[in-house]
Design a protein around this motif. Structure first.
Motif, PDB file in Angstrom:
ATOM      1  N   GLN A   1       0.843  -1.190   0.000  1.00 28.74           N
ATOM      2  CA  GLN A   1       0.000   0.000   0.000  1.00 28.74           C
ATOM      3  C   GLN A   1       0.880   1.242   0.000  1.00 28.74           C
ATOM      4  O   GLN A   1       1.889   1.305   0.698  1.00 28.74           O
ATOM      5  N   ALA A   2       0.515   2.210  -0.786  1.00 31.27           N
ATOM      6  CA  ALA A   2       1.302   3.438  -0.839  1.00 31.27           C
ATOM      7  C   ALA A   2       1.281   4.142   0.511  1.00 31.27           C
ATOM      8  O   ALA A   2       0.217   4.299   1.111  1.00 31.27           O
ATOM      9  N   PRO A   3       2.427   4.571   1.008  1.00 27.88           N
ATOM     10  CA  PRO A   3       2.482   5.311   2.281  1.00 27.88           C
ATOM     11  C   PRO A   3       2.080   6.765   2.055  1.00 27.88           C
ATOM     12  O   PRO A   3       2.924   7.658   1.964  1.00 27.88           O
ATOM     13  N   LEU A   4       0.791   7.029   1.972  1.00 30.04           N
ATOM     14  CA  LEU A   4       0.305   8.358   1.613  1.00 30.04           C
ATOM     15  C   LEU A   4       0.737   9.414   2.624  1.00 30.04           C
ATOM     16  O   LEU A   4       0.854  10.599   2.279  1.00 30.04           O
ATOM     17  N   GLY A   5       0.988   9.009   3.866  1.00 28.93           N
ATOM     18  CA  GLY A   5       1.476   9.961   4.851  1.00 28.93           C
ATOM     19  C   GLY A   5       2.815  10.563   4.466  1.00 28.93           C
ATOM     20  O   GLY A   5       3.133  11.700   4.856  1.00 28.93           O
ATOM     21  N   VAL A   6       3.616   9.820   3.696  1.00 28.52           N
ATOM     22  CA  VAL A   6       4.910  10.341   3.225  1.00 28.52           C
ATOM     23  C   VAL A   6       4.686  11.567   2.345  1.00 28.52           C
ATOM     24  O   VAL A   6       5.432  12.551   2.416  1.00 28.52           O
ATOM     25  N   ALA A   7       3.647  11.507   1.491  1.00 32.74           N
ATOM     26  CA  ALA A   7       3.358  12.641   0.620  1.00 32.74           C
ATOM     27  C   ALA A   7       3.008  13.881   1.434  1.00 32.74           C
ATOM     28  O   ALA A   7       3.468  14.994   1.141  1.00 32.74           O
TER      29      ALA A   7
END
Length: 259
Positions: free
Chosen positions: A129-135
């Motif tokens: 799953q993409a670590p959207l928090g990184v964005a």
């Protein structure tokens, strides 16, 4: 077949490591490794990681030997100030040859250019799953806002589209993650365009960098960033390879390219 990299070309070689299982071939790869590489390989706990490392090193060594008169086992490498491997200065016959490598589950990608720095990055978009928090924490504000504006179902893949382009640019500059990801922004233009924005200005055709992004076997996303060596567009040449055994043109779907 021996290759040359014309000034207007960037060559990208893709090896699907999960498909390379022939024991005799893998033993031949092992014979190419330096003592340091053998020691580094032994540190991996999981067999899949040792296998990926072996295929990666064989790919780098055998492909570079297509461009310079150096035996695959004879290549030596040094690390730059940011830890990125480079061809050792002792290989005078490889002067001007640049390479960069990236891997993700199932795929190893090697970019090669002559007289132009380059970076490659790849991600398997369904392996995690993409670590959207990184964005939210590390991407440029415009990228994070554009990501949030997408339907939730589309955000994971778009994250990796941003990430691979940003990583390829950072690697082309030989800075990797030491270059803050929020200091530059990737802008997707229409269905097929991509541009870099540095300090709020879109560089476009005036940029010293050219970008490509393409998809391999649907789930593998690849981005390439290469320095421009003159006016006009560089040509991207894609090859699929099993080191020391077979190679062919790579069937890939180009998603985007810069001007």
């Amino acid at each position: 077949m021996t290759f040359e990299v014309p000034p207007h070309d960037v060559h990208v070689w893709c090896a699907f490591c999960d498909e390379i299982r022939d024991e005799a071939l893998l033993e031949a790869y092992e014979r190419l490794l330096s003592a340091d590489e053998r020691e580094r390989r032994s540190r991996f706990v999981f067999p899949r990681d040792r296998h990926r490392f072996l295929v990666t090193r064989a790919l780098v060594r055998t492909v570079l030997s297509r461009y310079a008169d150096v035996a695959p086992a004879d290549w030596t490498f040094v690390a730059d100030t940011h830890g990125r491997p480079e061809i050792a200065p002792r290989h005078a016959r490889a002067a001007g040859l640049f390479f960069n490598v990236s891997h993700t589950p199932g795929l190893v990608v090697l970019g090669v250019g002559c007289g132009r720095p380059l970076g490659v990055d790849t991600e398997h978009v369904r392996s995690r799953q993409a670590p959207l928090g990184v964005a939210e924490r590390f991407f440029a504000p415009a990228e994070a806002a554009a990501l949030r504006a997408l339907p939730e179902a589309d955000q994971s893949r778009r994250f990796f589209e941003y990430w691979t382009v940003k990583e390829s640019y950072a690697k082309a500059r030989s800075l990797g993650l030491s270059l803050p990801l929020r200091d530059f922004a990737v802008q997707f233009i229409g269905d097929r365009g991509v541009a870099l924005s540095v300090d709020g200005e879109v560089a476009g055709a005036a940029s010293p960098w050219q970008l490509w992004q393409f998809s391999v076997a649907e789930d593998h996303l690849v981005a390439v960033c290469a320095g421009r060596t003159g006016p006009g567009q560089a040509r991207l040449v894609l090859r699929r390879v099993v080191p020391m055994q077979a190679e062919e043109d790579l069937d890939a779907r180009e998603l985007r390219t810069s001007e």
